[in-house]
Design a protein around this motif. Structure first.
Motif, PDB file in Angstrom:
ATOM      1  N   ARG A 257       0.818  -1.207   0.000  1.00  0.00           N
ATOM      2  CA  ARG A 257       0.000   0.000   0.000  1.00  0.00           C
ATOM      3  C   ARG A 257       0.856   1.262   0.000  1.00  0.00           C
ATOM      4  O   ARG A 257       0.720   2.150   0.855  1.00  0.00           O
ATOM      5  CB  ARG A 257      -1.009  -0.007   1.154  1.00  0.00           C
ATOM      6  N   VAL A 258       1.744   1.334  -0.989  1.00  0.00           N
ATOM      7  CA  VAL A 258       2.540   2.534  -1.233  1.00  0.00           C
ATOM      8  C   VAL A 258       2.410   2.904  -2.709  1.00  0.00           C
ATOM      9  O   VAL A 258       2.264   2.024  -3.563  1.00  0.00           O
ATOM     10  CB  VAL A 258       4.027   2.331  -0.873  1.00  0.00           C
ATOM     11  N   PRO A 259       2.441   4.192  -3.040  1.00  0.00           N
ATOM     12  CA  PRO A 259       2.325   4.604  -4.439  1.00  0.00           C
ATOM     13  C   PRO A 259       3.579   4.280  -5.235  1.00  0.00           C
ATOM     14  O   PRO A 259       4.695   4.316  -4.697  1.00  0.00           O
ATOM     15  CB  PRO A 259       2.112   6.120  -4.336  1.00  0.00           C
ATOM     16  N   ILE A 260       3.389   3.989  -6.520  1.00  0.00           N
ATOM     17  CA  ILE A 260       4.509   3.662  -7.399  1.00  0.00           C
ATOM     18  C   ILE A 260       4.287   4.311  -8.760  1.00  0.00           C
ATOM     19  O   ILE A 260       3.181   4.293  -9.293  1.00  0.00           O
ATOM     20  CB  ILE A 260       4.709   2.139  -7.511  1.00  0.00           C
ATOM     21  N   VAL A 261       5.349   4.896  -9.309  1.00  0.00           N
ATOM     22  CA  VAL A 261       5.269   5.700 -10.524  1.00  0.00           C
ATOM     23  C   VAL A 261       5.729   4.897 -11.738  1.00  0.00           C
ATOM     24  O   VAL A 261       6.737   4.193 -11.691  1.00  0.00           O
ATOM     25  CB  VAL A 261       6.116   6.985 -10.372  1.00  0.00           C
ATOM     26  N   ILE A 262       4.988   5.029 -12.820  1.00  0.00           N
ATOM     27  CA  ILE A 262       5.352   4.444 -14.111  1.00  0.00           C
ATOM     28  C   ILE A 262       6.159   5.476 -14.882  1.00  0.00           C
ATOM     29  O   ILE A 262       5.793   6.645 -14.951  1.00  0.00           O
ATOM     30  CB  ILE A 262       4.096   4.085 -14.926  1.00  0.00           C
ATOM     31  N   ASP A 263       7.257   5.041 -15.493  1.00  0.00           N
ATOM     32  CA  ASP A 263       8.073   5.967 -16.291  1.00  0.00           C
ATOM     33  C   ASP A 263       7.717   5.851 -17.768  1.00  0.00           C
ATOM     34  O   ASP A 263       6.713   6.381 -18.213  1.00  0.00           O
ATOM     35  CB  ASP A 263       9.559   5.701 -16.056  1.00  0.00           C
ATOM     36  N   GLY A 264       8.533   5.129 -18.535  1.00  0.00           N
ATOM     37  CA  GLY A 264       8.362   5.050 -19.976  1.00  0.00           C
ATOM     38  C   GLY A 264       7.698   3.769 -20.433  1.00  0.00           C
ATOM     39  O   GLY A 264       6.986   3.098 -19.679  1.00  0.00           O
ATOM     40  N   VAL A 265       7.964   3.403 -21.684  1.00  0.00           N
ATOM     41  CA  VAL A 265       7.249   2.276 -22.283  1.00  0.00           C
ATOM     42  C   VAL A 265       7.628   0.950 -21.645  1.00  0.00           C
ATOM     43  O   VAL A 265       6.804   0.043 -21.555  1.00  0.00           O
ATOM     44  CB  VAL A 265       7.479   2.248 -23.808  1.00  0.00           C
ATOM     45  N   PRO A 287       1.139   7.213 -13.515  1.00  0.00           N
ATOM     46  CA  PRO A 287       1.956   7.456 -14.713  1.00  0.00           C
ATOM     47  C   PRO A 287       2.579   8.845 -14.642  1.00  0.00           C
ATOM     48  O   PRO A 287       1.922   9.809 -14.219  1.00  0.00           O
ATOM     49  CB  PRO A 287       0.943   7.383 -15.858  1.00  0.00           C
ATOM     50  N   SER A 288       3.843   8.956 -15.021  1.00  0.00           N
ATOM     51  CA  SER A 288       4.508  10.252 -14.938  1.00  0.00           C
ATOM     52  C   SER A 288       4.293  11.084 -16.192  1.00  0.00           C
ATOM     53  O   SER A 288       3.866  12.228 -16.128  1.00  0.00           O
ATOM     54  CB  SER A 288       6.004  10.072 -14.686  1.00  0.00           C
ATOM     55  N   HIS A 289       4.549  10.500 -17.351  1.00  0.00           N
ATOM     56  CA  HIS A 289       4.458  11.255 -18.599  1.00  0.00           C
ATOM     57  C   HIS A 289       4.048  10.325 -19.724  1.00  0.00           C
ATOM     58  O   HIS A 289       4.124   9.095 -19.583  1.00  0.00           O
ATOM     59  CB  HIS A 289       5.809  11.908 -18.928  1.00  0.00           C
ATOM     60  N   ILE A 290       3.620  10.895 -20.824  1.00  0.00           N
ATOM     61  CA  ILE A 290       3.310  10.105 -22.010  1.00  0.00           C
ATOM     62  C   ILE A 290       4.574  10.011 -22.855  1.00  0.00           C
ATOM     63  O   ILE A 290       5.001  10.996 -23.456  1.00  0.00           O
ATOM     64  CB  ILE A 290       2.192  10.753 -22.840  1.00  0.00           C
ATOM     65  N   THR A 297       1.011   4.707 -24.564  1.00  0.00           N
ATOM     66  CA  THR A 297      -0.356   5.219 -24.641  1.00  0.00           C
ATOM     67  C   THR A 297      -1.356   4.076 -24.650  1.00  0.00           C
ATOM     68  O   THR A 297      -2.417   4.154 -24.013  1.00  0.00           O
ATOM     69  CB  THR A 297      -0.529   6.087 -25.898  1.00  0.00           C
ATOM     70  N   CYS A 298      -1.024   3.013 -25.359  1.00  0.00           N
ATOM     71  CA  CYS A 298      -1.896   1.830 -25.383  1.00  0.00           C
ATOM     72  C   CYS A 298      -2.070   1.253 -23.987  1.00  0.00           C
ATOM     73  O   CYS A 298      -3.169   0.841 -23.605  1.00  0.00           O
ATOM     74  CB  CYS A 298      -1.308   0.768 -26.320  1.00  0.00           C
ATOM     75  N   VAL A 299      -0.980   1.231 -23.220  1.00  0.00           N
ATOM     76  CA  VAL A 299      -1.052   0.703 -21.856  1.00  0.00           C
ATOM     77  C   VAL A 299      -1.948   1.576 -20.990  1.00  0.00           C
ATOM     78  O   VAL A 299      -2.790   1.075 -20.230  1.00  0.00           O
ATOM     79  CB  VAL A 299       0.347   0.594 -21.224  1.00  0.00           C
ATOM     80  N   MET A 300      -1.779   2.899 -21.083  1.00  0.00           N
ATOM     81  CA  MET A 300      -2.607   3.793 -20.274  1.00  0.00           C
ATOM     82  C   MET A 300      -4.088   3.586 -20.593  1.00  0.00           C
ATOM     83  O   MET A 300      -4.938   3.569 -19.690  1.00  0.00           O
ATOM     84  CB  MET A 300      -2.219   5.252 -20.528  1.00  0.00           C
ATOM     85  N   ASN A 301      -4.396   3.408 -21.876  1.00  0.00           N
ATOM     86  CA  ASN A 301      -5.789   3.174 -22.275  1.00  0.00           C
ATOM     87  C   ASN A 301      -6.286   1.830 -21.768  1.00  0.00           C
ATOM     88  O   ASN A 301      -7.441   1.704 -21.344  1.00  0.00           O
ATOM     89  CB  ASN A 301      -5.918   3.240 -23.798  1.00  0.00           C
ATOM     90  N   GLU A 302      -5.432   0.818 -21.817  1.00  0.00           N
ATOM     91  CA  GLU A 302      -5.816  -0.524 -21.392  1.00  0.00           C
ATOM     92  C   GLU A 302      -6.093  -0.571 -19.890  1.00  0.00           C
ATOM     93  O   GLU A 302      -7.075  -1.184 -19.447  1.00  0.00           O
ATOM     94  CB  GLU A 302      -4.698  -1.514 -21.748  1.00  0.00           C
ATOM     95  N   ILE A 303      -5.230   0.075 -19.111  1.00  0.00           N
ATOM     96  CA  ILE A 303      -5.400   0.053 -17.651  1.00  0.00           C
ATOM     97  C   ILE A 303      -6.440   1.072 -17.197  1.00  0.00           C
ATOM     98  O   ILE A 303      -7.155   0.868 -16.219  1.00  0.00           O
ATOM     99  CB  ILE A 303      -4.049   0.323 -16.944  1.00  0.00           C
ATOM    100  N   GLY A 304      -6.526   2.190 -17.921  1.00  0.00           N
ATOM    101  CA  GLY A 304      -7.432   3.264 -17.535  1.00  0.00           C
ATOM    102  C   GLY A 304      -6.764   4.284 -16.646  1.00  0.00           C
ATOM    103  O   GLY A 304      -7.325   4.716 -15.628  1.00  0.00           O
ATOM    104  N   LYS A 306      -4.165   7.983 -16.505  1.00  0.00           N
ATOM    105  CA  LYS A 306      -3.890   9.225 -17.227  1.00  0.00           C
ATOM    106  C   LYS A 306      -2.599   9.838 -16.711  1.00  0.00           C
ATOM    107  O   LYS A 306      -2.451  10.074 -15.519  1.00  0.00           O
ATOM    108  CB  LYS A 306      -5.063  10.201 -17.033  1.00  0.00           C
ATOM    109  N   ALA A 307      -1.668  10.074 -17.627  1.00  0.00           N
ATOM    110  CA  ALA A 307      -0.393  10.681 -17.241  1.00  0.00           C
ATOM    111  C   ALA A 307      -0.564  12.174 -17.005  1.00  0.00           C
ATOM    112  O   ALA A 307      -1.461  12.813 -17.561  1.00  0.00           O
ATOM    113  CB  ALA A 307       0.656  10.429 -18.314  1.00  0.00           C
ATOM    114  N   ASN A 308       0.304  12.737 -16.183  1.00  0.00           N
ATOM    115  CA  ASN A 308       0.229  14.158 -15.857  1.00  0.00           C
ATOM    116  C   ASN A 308       0.925  15.048 -16.871  1.00  0.00           C
ATOM    117  O   ASN A 308       0.562  16.212 -17.047  1.00  0.00           O
ATOM    118  CB  ASN A 308       0.874  14.416 -14.488  1.00  0.00           C
TER     119      ASN A 308
END
Length: 358
Positions: A257-265, A287-290, A297-304, A306-308
């Protein structure tokens, strides 16, 4: 296998009551409702993770998984394999993109050799080597199922250890020549999207090399025929040790139960694998960035998700994570320190309409 099984069983969704309480406070702050956009959403999402309305980050670290990929022999990258080892070593010196950005944001970097085709004499690199790189997925499975599970459990163990040491915000990074090819293959299979629409040029391929990369990935998927309903099978057949290790990081973060950031592809591919293993991990991912690579982008859409940020970044390494750390901490600052309307002596609130999308 037991660690993976126990971790998957331990992952629970976000705390809905804490989210409701957090939105109640956020909407009472001295601003038009929704006017701080994604900062509001981030702060509330953190509340859903911790169960507390007000939160503070104490220690933050990006876990960097380094590994080589046998598919590099097919000409899918313009970079030589030995660059993986050089970059991995440089990560510990604070001179790379992830190094300088982490130094600036007062974040740590954990460098893990999970499958580099080299030996290191560097005490600052954690040796968790599964093998000296994966096999060539265009000719055979990249790894065995047992190796894939072992790599996932390396990621779980690393994050478990850092959580026990008081770290409460994580990032995900990597190094590995050819890993945009493995990531594209993994994302294509798990999303069901044709690999030609997923593949990016990576580190500066020519058009001819780009066409070859597409053909190699399509060949690897066809040859190995990974089961899209089984993320571990996909990782084993067309993935990489770095992706599998990062998958474990996402799973452990959710378990703890800690936050974790996604970087690139590459870390996006790992996030998708973790999501397929347990959808509740979505509640802990930021997600950090697109990235420029289309697969992200496909992954963000699949999981639902939104990057900042846009930023047109394509470095990898986890370089987007320290930037997102600052955004997350800014969001928490809003929640913790901003005065409510009552505290700010604002009593006429008729013009403070809810501007959020319904």
């Amino acid at each position: 296998m037991e660690l993976l099984k126990e971790t998957l069983q331990s992952i629970l969704p976000a705390n809905d009551e804490a989210i409701k309480d957090a939105w109640k406070r956020m909407d009472s702050l001295s601003k038009p409702i929704g006017s701080l956009g994604q900062l509001e959403e981030i702060a509330v999402k953190i509340s859903g993770i911790t169960g507390k309305v007000k939160n503070k980050i104490n220690k933050k670290v990006t876990i960097v998984m380094s590994a080589d990929n046998g598919v590099l022999a097919e000409g899918v990258s313009a970079c030589p394999q030995e660059l993986t080892a050089i970059i991995t070593d440089n990560y510990t010196k604070g001179i790379t993109g992830i190094g300088v950005l982490s130094n600036y944001t007062k974040a740590d970097v954990c460098v893990v050799d999970i499958g580099v085709n080299a030996n290191f004499n560097n005490p600052n690199i954690i040796n968790k080597k599964i093998a000296y790189g994966t096999k060539n997925m265009a000719k055979e499975a990249a790894m065995s199922r047992e190796e894939a599970i072992k790599a996932i459990e390396v990621g779980i163990e690393i994050v478990d250890k850092y959580v026990s040491e008081g770290y409460d915000l994580f990032g995900t990074g990597e190094a590995g020549m050819g890993n945009t090819a493995t990531s594209a293959a993994v994302i294509s299979v798990l999303s069901g999207i044709d690999s030609d629409l997923i593949v990016g040029k990576g580190a500066g391929l020519t058009e001819e090399q780009f066409i070859n990369k597409k053909n190699v990935i399509k060949k690897a998927i066809g040859l190995n025929n990974p089961d899209k309903s089984d993320a571990i099978d996909v990782l084993a057949k067309v993935g990489g040790f770095d992706i599998a290790g990062l998958c474990g990081c996402f799973l452990s973060a959710a378990k703890n139960r800690v936050p974790i950031v996604i970087d690139g592809v590459i870390s996006s591919a790992a996030a998708l694998c973790a999501y397929k293993l347990n959808p509740n991990v979505k509640d802990f991912m930021f997600p950090s960035h697109i990235p420029v690579e289309p697969g992200a982008t496909c992954v963000m859409n699949e999981i639902g998700l939104k990057a900042n940020l846009g930023l047109d970044m394509r470095l990898g390494e986890g370089s987007g994570c320290p930037i997102e750390f600052l955004i997350i901490e800014s969001a928490l600052c809003v929640m913790n320190d901003m005065h409510t309307l009552q505290e700010a002596s604002i009593h006429n609130t008729e013009f403070f309409v809810d501007i959020r999308e319904k």
